[in-house]
Structure formats: structure tokens, C-alpha cells
Design a protein around this motif. Structure first.
Motif, PDB file in Angstrom:
ATOM      1  N   ALA A 164       0.833  -1.207   0.000  1.00 60.24           N
ATOM      2  CA  ALA A 164       0.000   0.000   0.000  1.00 60.24           C
ATOM      3  C   ALA A 164       0.866   1.255   0.000  1.00 60.24           C
ATOM      4  CB  ALA A 164      -0.927  -0.007   1.211  1.00 60.24           C
ATOM      5  N   LEU A 165       1.928   1.265   0.802  1.00 62.86           N
ATOM      6  CA  LEU A 165       2.818   2.419   0.823  1.00 62.86           C
ATOM      7  C   LEU A 165       3.533   2.606  -0.514  1.00 62.86           C
ATOM      8  CD1 LEU A 165       4.336   2.153   4.407  1.00 62.86           C
ATOM      9  CD2 LEU A 165       2.892   3.982   3.529  1.00 62.86           C
ATOM     10  N   LEU A 166       3.937   1.497  -1.143  1.00 62.28           N
ATOM     11  CA  LEU A 166       4.587   1.590  -2.452  1.00 62.28           C
ATOM     12  C   LEU A 166       3.630   2.140  -3.509  1.00 62.28           C
ATOM     13  CD1 LEU A 166       6.718  -1.680  -2.596  1.00 62.28           C
ATOM     14  CD2 LEU A 166       7.545   0.667  -2.447  1.00 62.28           C
ATOM     15  N   LEU A 167       2.401   1.648  -3.508  1.00 62.27           N
ATOM     16  CA  LEU A 167       1.422   2.135  -4.484  1.00 62.27           C
ATOM     17  C   LEU A 167       1.052   3.596  -4.228  1.00 62.27           C
ATOM     18  CD1 LEU A 167      -0.921  -0.973  -4.830  1.00 62.27           C
ATOM     19  CD2 LEU A 167       0.726  -0.091  -6.504  1.00 62.27           C
ATOM     20  N   LEU A 168       0.882   3.953  -2.965  1.00 66.29           N
ATOM     21  CA  LEU A 168       0.580   5.337  -2.612  1.00 66.29           C
ATOM     22  C   LEU A 168       1.721   6.260  -3.032  1.00 66.29           C
ATOM     23  CD1 LEU A 168      -1.440   7.213  -1.062  1.00 66.29           C
ATOM     24  CD2 LEU A 168       0.038   6.859   0.923  1.00 66.29           C
ATOM     25  N   GLY A 169       2.942   5.864  -2.707  1.00 62.90           N
ATOM     26  CA  GLY A 169       4.111   6.666  -3.074  1.00 62.90           C
ATOM     27  C   GLY A 169       4.274   6.790  -4.574  1.00 62.90           C
ATOM     28  N   ALA A 170       4.115   5.677  -5.287  1.00 66.75           N
ATOM     29  CA  ALA A 170       4.237   5.706  -6.744  1.00 66.75           C
ATOM     30  C   ALA A 170       3.146   6.572  -7.364  1.00 66.75           C
ATOM     31  CB  ALA A 170       4.181   4.290  -7.300  1.00 66.75           C
ATOM     32  N   GLY A 171       1.949   6.521  -6.812  1.00 69.05           N
ATOM     33  CA  GLY A 171       0.861   7.355  -7.320  1.00 69.05           C
ATOM     34  C   GLY A 171       1.148   8.839  -7.138  1.00 69.05           C
ATOM     35  N   PHE A 172       1.623   9.217  -5.953  1.00 68.42           N
ATOM     36  CA  PHE A 172       1.968  10.617  -5.708  1.00 68.42           C
ATOM     37  C   PHE A 172       3.100  11.081  -6.612  1.00 68.42           C
ATOM     38  CE2 PHE A 172      -0.199  10.588  -1.464  1.00 68.42           C
ATOM     39  CZ  PHE A 172      -0.961  11.725  -1.673  1.00 68.42           C
ATOM     40  N   VAL A 173       4.125  10.258  -6.772  1.00 67.71           N
ATOM     41  CA  VAL A 173       5.250  10.628  -7.641  1.00 67.71           C
ATOM     42  C   VAL A 173       4.773  10.779  -9.083  1.00 67.71           C
ATOM     43  CG1 VAL A 173       7.442   9.797  -8.592  1.00 67.71           C
ATOM     44  CG2 VAL A 173       7.034   9.672  -6.147  1.00 67.71           C
ATOM     45  N   LEU A 174       3.917   9.890  -9.530  1.00 71.07           N
ATOM     46  CA  LEU A 174       3.396   9.977 -10.895  1.00 71.07           C
ATOM     47  C   LEU A 174       2.572  11.253 -11.093  1.00 71.07           C
ATOM     48  CD1 LEU A 174       3.009   8.606 -13.667  1.00 71.07           C
ATOM     49  CD2 LEU A 174       0.945   7.572 -12.718  1.00 71.07           C
ATOM     50  N   ILE A 175       1.706  11.551 -10.160  1.00 72.70           N
ATOM     51  CA  ILE A 175       0.878  12.759 -10.257  1.00 72.70           C
ATOM     52  C   ILE A 175       1.750  14.017 -10.198  1.00 72.70           C
ATOM     53  CG2 ILE A 175      -0.868  14.127  -9.048  1.00 72.70           C
ATOM     54  CD1 ILE A 175      -2.173  11.420  -8.293  1.00 72.70           C
ATOM     55  N   THR A 177       7.136  19.909  -5.310  1.00 70.18           N
ATOM     56  CA  THR A 177       7.221  20.258  -3.894  1.00 70.18           C
ATOM     57  C   THR A 177       6.117  19.658  -3.043  1.00 70.18           C
ATOM     58  OG1 THR A 177       6.012  22.310  -4.278  1.00 70.18           O
ATOM     59  CG2 THR A 177       8.404  22.413  -4.354  1.00 70.18           C
ATOM     60  N   LYS A 178       5.011  19.349  -3.626  1.00 66.86           N
ATOM     61  CA  LYS A 178       3.916  18.794  -2.834  1.00 66.86           C
ATOM     62  C   LYS A 178       3.767  17.292  -3.057  1.00 66.86           C
ATOM     63  CE  LYS A 178       2.269  22.998  -1.678  1.00 66.86           C
ATOM     64  NZ  LYS A 178       3.326  23.788  -2.248  1.00 66.86           N
ATOM     65  N   ALA A 179       3.290  16.926  -4.223  1.00 63.38           N
ATOM     66  CA  ALA A 179       2.956  15.530  -4.475  1.00 63.38           C
ATOM     67  C   ALA A 179       4.189  14.627  -4.503  1.00 63.38           C
ATOM     68  CB  ALA A 179       2.193  15.412  -5.792  1.00 63.38           C
ATOM     69  N   THR A 180       5.235  15.061  -5.163  1.00 64.39           N
ATOM     70  CA  THR A 180       6.417  14.207  -5.263  1.00 64.39           C
ATOM     71  C   THR A 180       7.095  14.049  -3.907  1.00 64.39           C
ATOM     72  OG1 THR A 180       6.669  14.985  -7.516  1.00 64.39           O
ATOM     73  CG2 THR A 180       8.537  13.851  -6.570  1.00 64.39           C
ATOM     74  N   THR A 181       7.096  15.080  -3.093  1.00 65.74           N
ATOM     75  CA  THR A 181       7.671  14.972  -1.751  1.00 65.74           C
ATOM     76  C   THR A 181       6.892  13.969  -0.908  1.00 65.74           C
ATOM     77  OG1 THR A 181       8.420  17.253  -1.896  1.00 65.74           O
ATOM     78  CG2 THR A 181       8.341  16.276   0.289  1.00 65.74           C
ATOM     79  N   LEU A 182       5.563  14.029  -0.970  1.00 73.87           N
ATOM     80  CA  LEU A 182       4.752  13.061  -0.226  1.00 73.87           C
ATOM     81  C   LEU A 182       4.948  11.651  -0.775  1.00 73.87           C
ATOM     82  CD1 LEU A 182       1.432  15.043   0.223  1.00 73.87           C
ATOM     83  CD2 LEU A 182       3.071  14.423   1.983  1.00 73.87           C
ATOM     84  N   LEU A 227       7.648  10.415  -2.311  1.00 75.68           N
ATOM     85  CA  LEU A 227       8.947   9.897  -1.890  1.00 75.68           C
ATOM     86  C   LEU A 227       8.946   9.554  -0.406  1.00 75.68           C
ATOM     87  CD1 LEU A 227      11.707   9.177  -2.885  1.00 75.68           C
ATOM     88  CD2 LEU A 227      12.433  11.500  -2.403  1.00 75.68           C
ATOM     89  N   GLY A 228       8.219  10.335   0.399  1.00 76.02           N
ATOM     90  CA  GLY A 228       8.094  10.006   1.823  1.00 76.02           C
ATOM     91  C   GLY A 228       7.422   8.656   2.032  1.00 76.02           C
ATOM     92  N   ALA A 229       6.376   8.372   1.263  1.00 74.85           N
ATOM     93  CA  ALA A 229       5.693   7.075   1.369  1.00 74.85           C
ATOM     94  C   ALA A 229       6.589   5.935   0.905  1.00 74.85           C
ATOM     95  CB  ALA A 229       4.394   7.089   0.565  1.00 74.85           C
ATOM     96  N   LEU A 230       7.359   6.158  -0.160  1.00 72.59           N
ATOM     97  CA  LEU A 230       8.283   5.116  -0.628  1.00 72.59           C
ATOM     98  C   LEU A 230       9.375   4.830   0.400  1.00 72.59           C
ATOM     99  CD1 LEU A 230       8.709   6.186  -4.362  1.00 72.59           C
ATOM    100  CD2 LEU A 230       7.412   4.242  -3.482  1.00 72.59           C
TER     101      LEU A 230
END
Length: 137
Positions: A11-22, A41-46, A48-51
Motif C-alpha cells: 500500500a505504501l509503495l502504491l501510494l508513493g508511486a501514485g503521488f510521484v506519478l501525479i 514540492t507537494k505531491a512528489t515529496t509526499l 517519496l516520503g511514502a516510498l
């Protein structure tokens, strides 16, 4: 590794990958520099934090060790991303103000102009006889 740990890491990998993609998509697709700042600054940071949190969870569950590398990367990222975005935004606003660059129309429309009694340094040149004005010299 237990099924619960696998679900959490997945779940964390999918969440992180989704944020990085967006965030990456926003960086490419948004038309102006100020709008493009929100992607990294917003989505990619979150993301990468999840990953990184998924990595910490995986190594704790799988090998039984705590790793500080991911936590240090997260700390560095969460400290530097807002500061660098602020610096990029300030430089961009000042370059627009002096006419060095022009931007296409924004999705959000033109920025609001300050009223006459308001003093906002990014929209107007410093006035004479103000304490912080360099025009006094």
C-alpha cells in the motif's frame, strides 16, 4: 514476512508511486512556472516520503533491523523542498516584475493586484523613503 506487513508495504509503495506519478505529470503538464512548483514540492515529496516509509517497514519486518538512511533522506527532503521552492518562486516573481521573462496564461488566471495601501514587494518596485528601500542610496 506476514501478510499484514506485505499489505502495508504494498500500500505504501502504491501510494508513493501514485503521488510521484501525479507530481511528475503536474511538472510536465502545467503551463506556468508557479503552477509547476506544486508538482515536485507537494505531491512528489509526499510520494517519496511514502516510498521511504515502505522501505523502512520492509527492512524492519524482513531483516529485523532499523535503518536510519531513509529517515535522514526524508528529513533532508522535507527541509530542503519548501526552501528551494520558495527561492525559485521569488526569483521567478522578480524576473516577471522586471520584464525579463513572460509567461503563458495561467489556469488560475491573472494574480490579484494589491490595493494602493498594500505593499507587496513582488508586484511593485520599492518606493523612496521607505526603511528597506535600496532606492534611497
Amino acid at each position: 514476512m506476514s501478510i499484514v506487513a506485505q499489505v502495508v508495504v504494498t500500500a505504501l509503495l502504491l501510494l508513493g508511486a501514485g503521488f510521484v506519478l501525479i507530481g511528475s505529470w503536474g511538472l510536465v503538464r502545467l503551463p506556468t512556472t508557479m503552477e509547476r512548483l506544486h508538482g515536485p514540492t507537494k505531491a512528489t515529496t509526499l510520494g517519496l516520503g511514502a516510498l521511504l516509509l515502505a522501505s523502512v517497514t520492509y527492512f524492519q519486518v524482513r531483516l529485523g533491523i532499523w535503518t536510519a538512511h531513509e529517515l535522514l533522506i526524508s528529513l533532508f527532503l522535507f527541509i530542503t523542498a519548501p526552501i528551494s521552492a520558495n527561492m525559485i518562486a521569488k526569483v521567478h516573481l522578480h524576473r516577471v516584475r522586471i520584464g525579463a521573462i513572460s509567461e503563458p496564461d495561467s489556469i488560475a488566471g491573472a494574480p490579484p493586484r494589491p490595493s494602493d495601501e498594500a505593499d507587496w514587494a513582488t508586484f511593485e518596485a520599492p518606493r523612496r523613503d521607505t526603511p528597506s528601500s535600496t532606492a534611497n542610496t
